[in-house]
Design a protein around this motif. Sequence first.
Motif, PDB file in Angstrom:
ATOM      1  N   ALA A 131      11.554  -8.595  18.711  1.00  0.00           N
ATOM      2  CA  ALA A 131      11.707  -7.214  18.256  1.00  0.00           C
ATOM      3  C   ALA A 131      13.021  -6.671  18.791  1.00  0.00           C
ATOM      4  N   PRO A 132      13.682  -5.782  18.021  1.00  0.00           N
ATOM      5  CA  PRO A 132      14.944  -5.211  18.481  1.00  0.00           C
ATOM      6  C   PRO A 132      14.758  -4.510  19.818  1.00  0.00           C
ATOM      7  N   ALA A 133      15.853  -4.529  20.614  1.00  0.00           N
ATOM      8  CA  ALA A 133      15.797  -3.875  21.903  1.00  0.00           C
ATOM      9  C   ALA A 133      15.573  -2.390  21.718  1.00  0.00           C
ATOM     10  N   VAL A 171      -0.409  -9.825  21.144  1.00  0.00           N
ATOM     11  CA  VAL A 171       0.602  -9.649  22.189  1.00  0.00           C
ATOM     12  C   VAL A 171       1.300  -8.310  21.971  1.00  0.00           C
ATOM     13  N   GLU A 172       1.243  -7.427  22.948  1.00  0.00           N
ATOM     14  CA  GLU A 172       1.925  -6.139  22.854  1.00  0.00           C
ATOM     15  C   GLU A 172       3.388  -6.326  23.216  1.00  0.00           C
ATOM     16  N   GLU A 173       4.271  -6.022  22.269  1.00  0.00           N
ATOM     17  CA  GLU A 173       5.701  -6.133  22.499  1.00  0.00           C
ATOM     18  C   GLU A 173       6.232  -4.832  23.104  1.00  0.00           C
ATOM     19  N   THR A 184      -0.419   4.692  23.220  1.00  0.00           N
ATOM     20  CA  THR A 184       0.377   4.002  24.229  1.00  0.00           C
ATOM     21  C   THR A 184       0.640   2.544  23.889  1.00  0.00           C
ATOM     22  N   SER A 185       0.006   2.043  22.823  1.00  0.00           N
ATOM     23  CA  SER A 185       0.185   0.648  22.430  1.00  0.00           C
ATOM     24  C   SER A 185      -0.335   0.476  21.006  1.00  0.00           C
ATOM     25  N   ALA A 186       0.003  -0.662  20.395  1.00  0.00           N
ATOM     26  CA  ALA A 186      -0.406  -0.930  19.018  1.00  0.00           C
ATOM     27  C   ALA A 186      -1.609  -1.866  18.931  1.00  0.00           C
ATOM     28  N   TYR A 192       5.332   1.333  18.511  1.00  0.00           N
ATOM     29  CA  TYR A 192       4.650   0.300  19.283  1.00  0.00           C
ATOM     30  C   TYR A 192       4.423  -0.893  18.361  1.00  0.00           C
ATOM     31  N   HIS A 193       4.517  -2.095  18.916  1.00  0.00           N
ATOM     32  CA  HIS A 193       4.508  -3.306  18.080  1.00  0.00           C
ATOM     33  C   HIS A 193       3.541  -4.327  18.664  1.00  0.00           C
ATOM     34  N   CYS A 194       2.622  -4.785  17.824  1.00  0.00           N
ATOM     35  CA  CYS A 194       1.687  -5.844  18.217  1.00  0.00           C
ATOM     36  C   CYS A 194       1.909  -7.062  17.335  1.00  0.00           C
TER      37      CYS A 194
END
Length: 217
Positions: free
Chosen positions: A24-26, A101-103, A77-79, A114-116
Amino acid sequence: MGNRGGILPAVGALALLAACSAPAPAPVAQTTTPASASAKPPTTGPSSDAPALGPGPGSQPPTTPQPPPPNSPAEVTSACPFLGVTESSATMGVVLDAYAVEEAKTTQQDATTYHCTYASRTGGRQLLDLFVTVVPGTGQIPSLVTAWTKDCKGPAKPIGGVAGTTRTCSLDGADSGDVMVLVVKKSHGQTRLAELYVRPFTDEVYAKLAQLLTDRL
């Protein structure tokens, strides 16, 4: 394997799968500029020829976070908790060999994404990729939907049988690559977007996945 690693600039504004190992992009530095409906988090185009995901050196152990109950949390707070591997597998009628996996989250202007990723335990093809984006305020839904569906090849169609704002579309125009399932909801004074990338399935599957995400956003 999703279409974005945030959701604002390359594909549109500004959070619901061919395999893709690109990171994933910074995260983009937080600014004080208000989020615009014409720019969304950075995206990475789906790639059907990317190497299959596998556990690999240094990967997280195969664990599946438990989803929250089907109601909206006061704070996102997360995906990963929005869509569990077991229920996704049951909904699609397939056995997923994946673990969630939470990125790292990304922030652009005042939108946070948020990215999973659902990585394969065995190196098989990844079937899911989920982005959940939180935008302050609730007045931009039409422009956000327009921006979030700019990568669609052909019309982005409402998903039947699901209350609220939903869309689905093909990202390659041939029904052989990733399909995007988009859910947008006003919740806790925010606009929350769930952007799910999935391999082609039936309309019934898209509706069930969209309903799960609608309930939880």
